[in-house]
Scaffold this motif. Sequence first.
Motif, PDB file in Angstrom:
ATOM      1  N   VAL A   1       0.838  -1.203   0.000  1.00 40.57           N
ATOM      2  CA  VAL A   1       0.000   0.000   0.000  1.00 40.57           C
ATOM      3  C   VAL A   1       0.875   1.255   0.000  1.00 40.57           C
ATOM      4  CG1 VAL A   1      -1.619   1.353   1.387  1.00 40.57           C
ATOM      5  CG2 VAL A   1      -2.003  -1.081   1.049  1.00 40.57           C
ATOM      6  N   ILE A   2       1.954   1.215   0.784  1.00 40.58           N
ATOM      7  CA  ILE A   2       2.873   2.361   0.805  1.00 40.58           C
ATOM      8  C   ILE A   2       3.474   2.590  -0.587  1.00 40.58           C
ATOM      9  CG2 ILE A   2       5.048   3.209   1.758  1.00 40.58           C
ATOM     10  CD1 ILE A   2       4.361   1.744   4.345  1.00 40.58           C
ATOM     11  N   ASP A   3       3.892   1.492  -1.202  1.00 41.03           N
ATOM     12  CA  ASP A   3       4.481   1.612  -2.544  1.00 41.03           C
ATOM     13  C   ASP A   3       3.449   2.095  -3.561  1.00 41.03           C
ATOM     14  OD1 ASP A   3       6.817   0.679  -1.432  1.00 41.03           O
ATOM     15  OD2 ASP A   3       6.500  -1.401  -2.067  1.00 41.03           O
ATOM     16  N   PHE A   4       2.233   1.539  -3.468  1.00 42.74           N
ATOM     17  CA  PHE A   4       1.200   1.925  -4.418  1.00 42.74           C
ATOM     18  C   PHE A   4       0.776   3.378  -4.217  1.00 42.74           C
ATOM     19  CE2 PHE A   4      -0.916  -2.161  -6.179  1.00 42.74           C
ATOM     20  CZ  PHE A   4       0.340  -2.686  -6.469  1.00 42.74           C
ATOM     21  N   THR A   5       0.807   3.844  -2.979  1.00 42.00           N
ATOM     22  CA  THR A   5       0.433   5.236  -2.710  1.00 42.00           C
ATOM     23  C   THR A   5       1.402   6.194  -3.414  1.00 42.00           C
ATOM     24  OG1 THR A   5      -0.505   4.634  -0.564  1.00 42.00           O
ATOM     25  CG2 THR A   5       0.046   6.947  -0.910  1.00 42.00           C
ATOM     26  N   ALA A   6       2.683   5.865  -3.284  1.00 38.84           N
ATOM     27  CA  ALA A   6       3.682   6.703  -3.962  1.00 38.84           C
ATOM     28  C   ALA A   6       3.527   6.616  -5.467  1.00 38.84           C
ATOM     29  CB  ALA A   6       5.087   6.268  -3.543  1.00 38.84           C
ATOM     30  N   MET A   7       3.265   5.449  -5.998  1.00 44.57           N
ATOM     31  CA  MET A   7       3.102   5.278  -7.438  1.00 44.57           C
ATOM     32  C   MET A   7       1.851   5.986  -7.933  1.00 44.57           C
ATOM     33  SD  MET A   7       4.181   1.243  -7.580  1.00 44.57           S
ATOM     34  CE  MET A   7       3.861   1.037  -9.322  1.00 44.57           C
TER      35      MET A   7
END
Length: 449
Positions: free
Chosen positions: A183-189
Amino acid sequence: MKSNPILLSAVFLFGISAVKAQEKTTLSLNEAVNIALSKSDEVNLANSKVNTKSYEVQSMKMNQYPDFKVSGQYLRLTNADIRLKSSQESAEPADPDAETTASPKVNQLILAQANVTMPIFSGFKLKNSIKASENLYNSELANASFSKEQTAMRVVQFYADLYKAQKSVELFKESLKSSQQRVIDFTAMEQNGIIARNDLLKAQLQVSNVQLSLAEAEKNVRLVNYYLVTLLKLSPETQIVVSPDNVDANLFNTTIKSENEALDSRKDLEALRFAEKATEANIKVAQSNYYPSVSLIAGYTMLDLQNVVRVENAMNIGLGLSYNLSSIFKNGKEVKVAKSRFEEIHHQQAILTDHIKAEMVMARENYELSVKQDKVYTEAVDQASENYRIVKDKYDNGLSDTNDLLEADVDALSTKINQAYAKANVVLKYYELLEAAGQLTQSFNSTNN
């Protein structure tokens, strides 16, 4: 601001006590079973029933010994009119003009008796009553052993359930950690416009689902742990940690008995066999009422009627015979009742025999299935892990979408959980097979020798 040293000490001590209260305990399965067999209420109740039957046997055997009764009476008499007549005087008509002799003054009566009754023959009623009582005692012994097997099996079941729940918590926590990182990675993406917001929402939804599954697994850990420590009579704060090391390494070296051997080993069937013998003896007890009862009687009497008569050393001995004539007509029903109970136990024994045979077949099939499932799920874990790696590479290269990635992740988690369950089931189903063969408690005893 100055800190209060007393308050700090109290907080420190409270923290230590809280850590101790939550301290986790590791018990081998053998240790847990031994604790349960010595402390559980079910086993203690079964042992109490055995003691009761033992006392009943002793009480029944006491009927073989003679009865010795002593009685005494002291009676005050008021104005008793005592007249003694000889046989000649009683035969002659009374003379109204004759002078009446003054009767003695009698104010008290003392009577003491001692009697001994020894049963000699009662239609073999006493002999068969003792035999029936002994068989009921042996039946209760077998029932107590069967209760111990059931208690041991409950411990095994709780251990298997607790292992499954604890392993689920461990896997869900790992999955939650990786899902939250996703989720953290997807938020940045998503903020950089690399992925659509819909993909981020799917990743967040997966986190929510894992959190719910984790909460459910943690609840199961608390419940099963509570049931287990309650059965073992441990402190409610005790947290038992279950691992494969808790199971005896030589478990699968135990040879399973054949069907005929299992029928001889099953304690519930043995209890019915003794109960059948007891009802058979009770038939003879009921039939004994057709015969008279003969007993040897001996006694001593002392009598003192004030100023009239005193009897001492009046010894007596003889035979007593009693027979209830109505038993010729009434006792037939009692015999039929006893025979009907014998038939009931006989049919119960036949039903239980068939049930044990079916239980043996089912337990063996379930164990063989668990072994196959363990093998399949072990292979599935490798397959799901490799599938996730491939899908992850495709996703990173834009050749796969978010749905494929999340689905592969869920499949990998499911196979790991299934593998943990399968390994627990292999042990559980083998213990169930031992229980069906009447070898469960014996297997624990053999490991302790």
